[in-house]
Design a protein around this motif. Structure first.
Motif, PDB file in Angstrom:
ATOM      1  N   GLY A 278      39.395  42.116  47.266  1.00 36.38           N
ATOM      2  CA  GLY A 278      39.591  40.829  46.613  1.00 36.38           C
ATOM      3  C   GLY A 278      39.112  39.675  47.457  1.00 36.38           C
ATOM      4  O   GLY A 278      38.137  39.792  48.205  1.00 36.38           O
TER       5      GLY A 278
ATOM      6  N   ARG B 292      47.820  34.489  47.269  1.00 37.01           N
ATOM      7  CA  ARG B 292      48.703  34.735  46.116  1.00 37.01           C
ATOM      8  C   ARG B 292      49.649  35.898  46.416  1.00 37.01           C
ATOM      9  O   ARG B 292      50.831  35.856  46.043  1.00 37.01           O
ATOM     10  CB  ARG B 292      47.872  35.017  44.862  1.00 37.01           C
TER      11      ARG B 292
ATOM     12  N   PRO C  89      45.081  42.354  44.006  1.00 37.78           N
ATOM     13  CA  PRO C  89      45.740  42.121  42.711  1.00 37.78           C
ATOM     14  C   PRO C  89      46.539  43.335  42.249  1.00 37.78           C
ATOM     15  O   PRO C  89      47.615  43.180  41.651  1.00 37.78           O
ATOM     16  CB  PRO C  89      44.566  41.814  41.777  1.00 37.78           C
TER      17      PRO C  89
ATOM     18  N   ASP D 182      43.268  35.743  46.700  1.00 45.45           N
ATOM     19  CA  ASP D 182      44.139  36.868  46.330  1.00 45.45           C
ATOM     20  C   ASP D 182      45.175  37.124  47.416  1.00 45.45           C
ATOM     21  O   ASP D 182      46.351  37.414  47.120  1.00 45.45           O
ATOM     22  CB  ASP D 182      43.311  38.135  46.106  1.00 45.45           C
TER      23      ASP D 182
END
Length: 553
Positions: free
Chosen positions: A122, A129, A70, A126
């Motif tokens: 993560g 993404r 992230p 994640d």
């Protein structure tokens, strides 16, 4: 951008180096110019600029002092915001993530689960993404795939070591006694590569905590291909292949590296990856001489650019670039380019770089000397191929103060605050010294900063097809002494002259016998001048440690 008219090279090319200050001997220009052909094929990776990221050190999002996915997502606009009209992003094309799979170590090169993200970084969601956000900006993402070995804590190895009759016994190499092989990269090594466990010995070329997988076993080969397909399906655009030359051993010494069996597997693996995702890239880490690296491209007979590994890190060129910059002599770089022209298969794409996570950082090697760091950036981003930047190089990030590998992988300094903009708590490892000025915030809005130079050079490179994916004609001698490195980058009818002054004195390069040439500046340091000498020649004057780039028409 309009392309230039065709530029004809006269049959005889000459080059002399004239300098202010003490007289310097000049090497001889080869009677036949050194030519490197443009990369064959149109895949994105044959001209992309890659950026190596150690996720643990890039950006922390949850305050635990460790970088994570992230956090990396939150910094993507710094790397490439997806808008070509802006100039505040770095402008790279792809990310190489150092190992992000589950591992007991900080570095991740000993994997315990090839399908699980390291919890420090993560989750699988994640990662998906990250790929989606990167792709939205035009960025590709490649993963460090460490399949030469696993962790000794991996369930495969635990099962393999449990019994001589284990179903996974042959997933690793076992012997009843110690054959006494040493590490193959050091002729004087006394380090053992066979390690005792449960009354037998297993092979681990790096250390006992990273046993080598046995790629002579078909099930291991299929598992490696399945893992690659898994990550390609999650959004990855390819892989950097760790320790690629040490995959399959046939004996001690020369049988521990670069074996025909290793090459055969990489061809098999590459064909599988192309079948799953045709434009996925494979980048080989083959830390070896130029002639050995050349073999990892494979055959170009049926596959443009090679049927094995389409990109291979150019360790020897990196060494010559740093040495040439330090000594103020370009002939070693020229000689390495000439050797590449001789031994690399025609039409392959090079992967030049300055340093990576295994090296003392370039800023430390060059003593923080601004002129030399400017040279390094200019060389890297004007040579042919797909250059790789190591995170922080663009701001002059130095090594940490310890002698371990962690000091080469310190947290990214985003600003000069006590937290460095990296985390809200103490970082996992101390910042490198000099971050008061070697940070992103301090250099973002300063046109003369190192970061601005990287940004400017990347945009110049992307504005010119010849610089981005063209061939090279070398003008610099390959022996003796030359303060300048000069070459022509060419693609179709576009010709771009590039000249670097690697010395602390002003220098004059030329005359270059180039027919029908007028020079349009694409990037010139203050004082860099192209002097036309009639319709077929030009001379370049460069201040110390400066660069000039001109499109010739």
């Amino acid at each position: 951008m309009p392309r230039s008219r065709s530029l004809r090279l006269l049959p005889l090319l000459t080059l002399t180096a004239c300098i202010s200050g003490p007289t310097t001997p000049t090497g001889q220009v080869p009677s036949t110019p050194v030519e490197i052909a443009p990369p064959a094929g149109t895949e994105w990776y044959r001209h992309a600029v890659f950026y190596e990221v150690f996720v643990r050190s890039f950006q922390d999002s949850n305050g635990d002092g460790k970088g994570d996915l992230p956090g990396l997502i939150s910094r993507l606009d710094y790397l490439n915001d997806g808008d070509p009209s802006t100039t505040t992003d770095l402008g790279v094309d792809a990310l190489w993530l150092m190992p992000i799979f589950d591992s007991p170590s900080y570095h991740g090169y000993d994997v315990v689960d090839y399908e699980r993200i390291n919890p420090d970084y993560g989750t699988l969601e994640d990662f998906e993404r990250l790929c989606a956000e990167a792709h939205r900006r035009g960025l590709r993402v490649i993963l460090d795939l460490v399949i030469n070995h696993s962790s000794s804590q991996h369930p495969w190895f635990v099962e393999s070591a449990s019994s001589s009759t284990s179903a996974k016994r042959d997933w690793y190499q076992w012997r009843d006694n110690n054959p006494g092989w040493k590490q193959p990269w050091d002729a004087y090594s006394t380090t053992q590569t066979w390690h005792a466990r449960n009354g037998a010995y297993y092979y681990g070329v790096f250390w006992g905590g990273m046993p080598d997988l046995n790629f002579k076993t078909p099930a291991v080969r299929e598992e490696a291909k399945r893992i690659a397909a898994f990550w390609l399906g999650k959004g990855a655009d390819g892989f950097r292949l760790d320790a690629a030359r040490y995959l399959i051993e046939t004996g001690s010494g020369t049988g521990q590296a670069d074996t025909p069996e290793t090459h055969a597997f990489w061809k098999e693996f590459a064909a599988h990856v192309r079948q799953v995702k045709p434009d996925a890239v494979l980048v080989g880490e083959n830390w070896s001489p130029t002639s050995s690296i050349a073999t990892y491209y494979g055959s170009t007979d049926k596959m443009p650019g090679g049927d094995e590994l389409p990109l291979n890190f150019n360790f020897p060129l990196a060494e010559q670039m740093i040495s040439g910059i330090q000594r103020g002599n370009a002939t070693g770089i020229a000689a390495k380019l000439a050797e590449m022209a001789r031994v690399y298969p025609a039409g392959v794409a090079d992967a030049p770089f300055l340093t990576n996570h295994d090296h003392v950082r370039i800023a430390t090697q060059l003593g923080g000397a601004r002129g030399q760091l400017v040279n390094a950036a200019s060389l890297l981003l004007t040579l042919p191929g797909s250059p790789f930047l190591y995170y922080g190089e663009e701001v002059g990030l130095a090594n940490g103060t310890t002698n371990n590998d962690e000091a080469k992988r310190t947290p990214m300094p985003w600003d000069a605050s006590s937290s460095g903009g990296f985390s809200t708590s103490a970082p996992w490892f101390s910042f490198a010294p000099g971050r008061e000025s070697a940070n992103v915030a301090a250099q973002t809005s300063t046109s003369s900063s190192l970061l601005s130079r990287y940004r400017d050079l990347l945009r110049v490179r992307q504005s010119s097809a010849a610089l981005e994916r063209g061939g090279l004609t070398l003008f610099t001698p390959t022996s003796g002494n030359s303060l300048t490195l000069a070459f022509l980058r060419t693609l179709a009818d576009e010709r771009v002259l590039v000249v670097h002054n690697l010395s602390d004195s002003s220098a004059t390069a030329g005359p270059f016998n180039l027919a029908e040439s007028t020079a349009e500046p694409l990037f010139t340091d203050s004082g860099a001048t192209y002097l036309s000498e009639g319709s077929s020649a030009g001379r370049v004057i460069l201040p110390a440690r400066s660069t000039g780039i001109w499109r010739l028409r």
